[in-house]
Write a protein that holds these residues in place. Sequence first.
Motif, PDB file in Angstrom:
ATOM      1  N   LEU A   1       0.826  -1.206   0.000  1.00 55.61           N
ATOM      2  CA  LEU A   1       0.000   0.000   0.000  1.00 55.61           C
ATOM      3  C   LEU A   1       0.862   1.259   0.000  1.00 55.61           C
ATOM      4  O   LEU A   1       0.538   2.242  -0.672  1.00 55.61           O
ATOM      5  CB  LEU A   1      -0.938  -0.002   1.209  1.00 55.61           C
ATOM      6  N   ARG A   2       1.947   1.221   0.749  1.00 56.49           N
ATOM      7  CA  ARG A   2       2.848   2.379   0.782  1.00 56.49           C
ATOM      8  C   ARG A   2       3.461   2.631  -0.594  1.00 56.49           C
ATOM      9  O   ARG A   2       3.515   3.768  -1.057  1.00 56.49           O
ATOM     10  CB  ARG A   2       3.956   2.179   1.816  1.00 56.49           C
ATOM     11  N   ARG A   3       3.925   1.576  -1.237  1.00 46.59           N
ATOM     12  CA  ARG A   3       4.530   1.748  -2.562  1.00 46.59           C
ATOM     13  C   ARG A   3       3.485   2.203  -3.579  1.00 46.59           C
ATOM     14  O   ARG A   3       3.756   3.055  -4.426  1.00 46.59           O
ATOM     15  CB  ARG A   3       5.184   0.431  -3.021  1.00 46.59           C
ATOM     16  N   MET A   4       2.308   1.649  -3.467  1.00 51.12           N
ATOM     17  CA  MET A   4       1.225   2.058  -4.356  1.00 51.12           C
ATOM     18  C   MET A   4       0.915   3.539  -4.159  1.00 51.12           C
ATOM     19  O   MET A   4       0.793   4.314  -5.118  1.00 51.12           O
ATOM     20  CB  MET A   4      -0.016   1.210  -4.075  1.00 51.12           C
ATOM     21  N   GLY A   5       0.782   3.951  -2.906  1.00 57.68           N
ATOM     22  CA  GLY A   5       0.505   5.349  -2.597  1.00 57.68           C
ATOM     23  C   GLY A   5       1.633   6.269  -3.024  1.00 57.68           C
ATOM     24  O   GLY A   5       1.397   7.380  -3.507  1.00 57.68           O
ATOM     25  N   PHE A   6       2.867   5.796  -2.862  1.00 57.78           N
ATOM     26  CA  PHE A   6       4.035   6.602  -3.227  1.00 57.78           C
ATOM     27  C   PHE A   6       4.027   6.950  -4.714  1.00 57.78           C
ATOM     28  O   PHE A   6       4.162   8.119  -5.093  1.00 57.78           O
ATOM     29  CB  PHE A   6       5.311   5.839  -2.877  1.00 57.78           C
ATOM     30  N   PHE A   7       3.837   5.953  -5.555  1.00 51.14           N
ATOM     31  CA  PHE A   7       3.854   6.214  -6.995  1.00 51.14           C
ATOM     32  C   PHE A   7       2.591   6.939  -7.458  1.00 51.14           C
ATOM     33  O   PHE A   7       2.642   7.756  -8.382  1.00 51.14           O
ATOM     34  CB  PHE A   7       4.049   4.905  -7.765  1.00 51.14           C
TER      35      PHE A   7
ATOM     36  N   MET B   1       5.485   5.733 -16.287  1.00 55.33           N
ATOM     37  CA  MET B   1       6.273   4.912 -15.374  1.00 55.33           C
ATOM     38  C   MET B   1       5.673   4.925 -13.969  1.00 55.33           C
ATOM     39  O   MET B   1       5.573   3.886 -13.309  1.00 55.33           O
ATOM     40  CB  MET B   1       7.714   5.415 -15.328  1.00 55.33           C
ATOM     41  N   MET B   2       5.245   6.104 -13.501  1.00 57.79           N
ATOM     42  CA  MET B   2       4.643   6.209 -12.172  1.00 57.79           C
ATOM     43  C   MET B   2       3.333   5.415 -12.103  1.00 57.79           C
ATOM     44  O   MET B   2       3.074   4.698 -11.136  1.00 57.79           O
ATOM     45  CB  MET B   2       4.362   7.677 -11.827  1.00 57.79           C
ATOM     46  N   ALA B   3       2.509   5.548 -13.145  1.00 57.60           N
ATOM     47  CA  ALA B   3       1.227   4.841 -13.185  1.00 57.60           C
ATOM     48  C   ALA B   3       1.441   3.331 -13.226  1.00 57.60           C
ATOM     49  O   ALA B   3       0.714   2.561 -12.583  1.00 57.60           O
ATOM     50  CB  ALA B   3       0.415   5.297 -14.397  1.00 57.60           C
ATOM     51  N   ALA B   4       2.453   2.899 -13.976  1.00 60.78           N
ATOM     52  CA  ALA B   4       2.738   1.468 -14.097  1.00 60.78           C
ATOM     53  C   ALA B   4       3.189   0.878 -12.759  1.00 60.78           C
ATOM     54  O   ALA B   4       2.757  -0.220 -12.368  1.00 60.78           O
ATOM     55  CB  ALA B   4       3.810   1.240 -15.160  1.00 60.78           C
ATOM     56  N   GLU B   5       4.050   1.595 -12.049  1.00 66.80           N
ATOM     57  CA  GLU B   5       4.531   1.113 -10.751  1.00 66.80           C
ATOM     58  C   GLU B   5       3.383   1.037  -9.741  1.00 66.80           C
ATOM     59  O   GLU B   5       3.295   0.101  -8.947  1.00 66.80           O
ATOM     60  CB  GLU B   5       5.634   2.031 -10.225  1.00 66.80           C
TER      61      GLU B   5
END
Length: 291
Positions: free
Chosen positions: A181-187, A232-236
């Motif tokens: 969730l953190r990585r998802m929120g970050f990107f 790239m941000m959306a893909a991550e």
Amino acid sequence: MFGYVMINKGDLKVRELETYQSFYCGLCQKLKERYGLSGQLTLSYDLTFVVMLLTGLYEPKVKKGTTHCVIHPLKKQPIQVDVFSDYAADMSILLNYYKCMDDWADEQKIDRRLFAELLKRKFGGLEASYSEKAEKVKELLDKLSAGEAENSSDLDYMAGIFGEIMAEILAWREDEWKENLRRMGFFLGKFIYLCDAYEDLEEDLTEGRYNPLTKLSEGKDFEENCRGILTMMAAECSREFEKLPIIEYTGILRNILYSGIWVRYEKARKKRTEEKSDTNKKKMIRKRRSL
């Protein structure tokens, strides 16, 4: 800086649209119950996404009902609410209060100060209830303001700060899904920040205001480079989403992540392309007349 994590309405099924609308109206109702009219003014698509994402992941008991509202005074609207509606309402107030105070400190915007005062009256023990998140969000917004004051051209650093803010919001609790969730929120946060900068670029350049894309926009392949970064941000973000064991609302959530978040960007890009085309035509006409 909110309003980017939205649905692409035309690509949703009727039932999916109704479900999304019921969560959106449910969040609006919770904001009203907990914080009054001033709270309702902070309603956003972004926090509705948070409600549906966390509801799909943790599967709490969802309460369904109907309610009247200012926009639809005659016909009751269906709503769906749960524990994450309360959480999103709290986060909405927290984010908007700090952002208003930040705008007041940076630009002395009196309307932002007045709105912050309205929110503060309802603030109560919110900072105490979410002490770690509140402290972290405030610290990050201060860093963002400092970077803007220094006219930072470090795109990754500036977008990353807002990414950390969204990471704090999505990471509801300490558990096995926290890092995803953190990585998802970050990107997702980085995407939002850059989209907002892209949409405001022309106006910021005209008014002499800070915009993190200013330096990049001076390059030859600005449009392609900007879209590449956003892609790239959306893909991550989407990659992390697909790791989550979500069954409910996946059609709506994928609509948002794969299509909806691009709606405002595409609109801004189309406008910029058309304006550039008009400018070039006018230059050609003036050149011909001068011959």
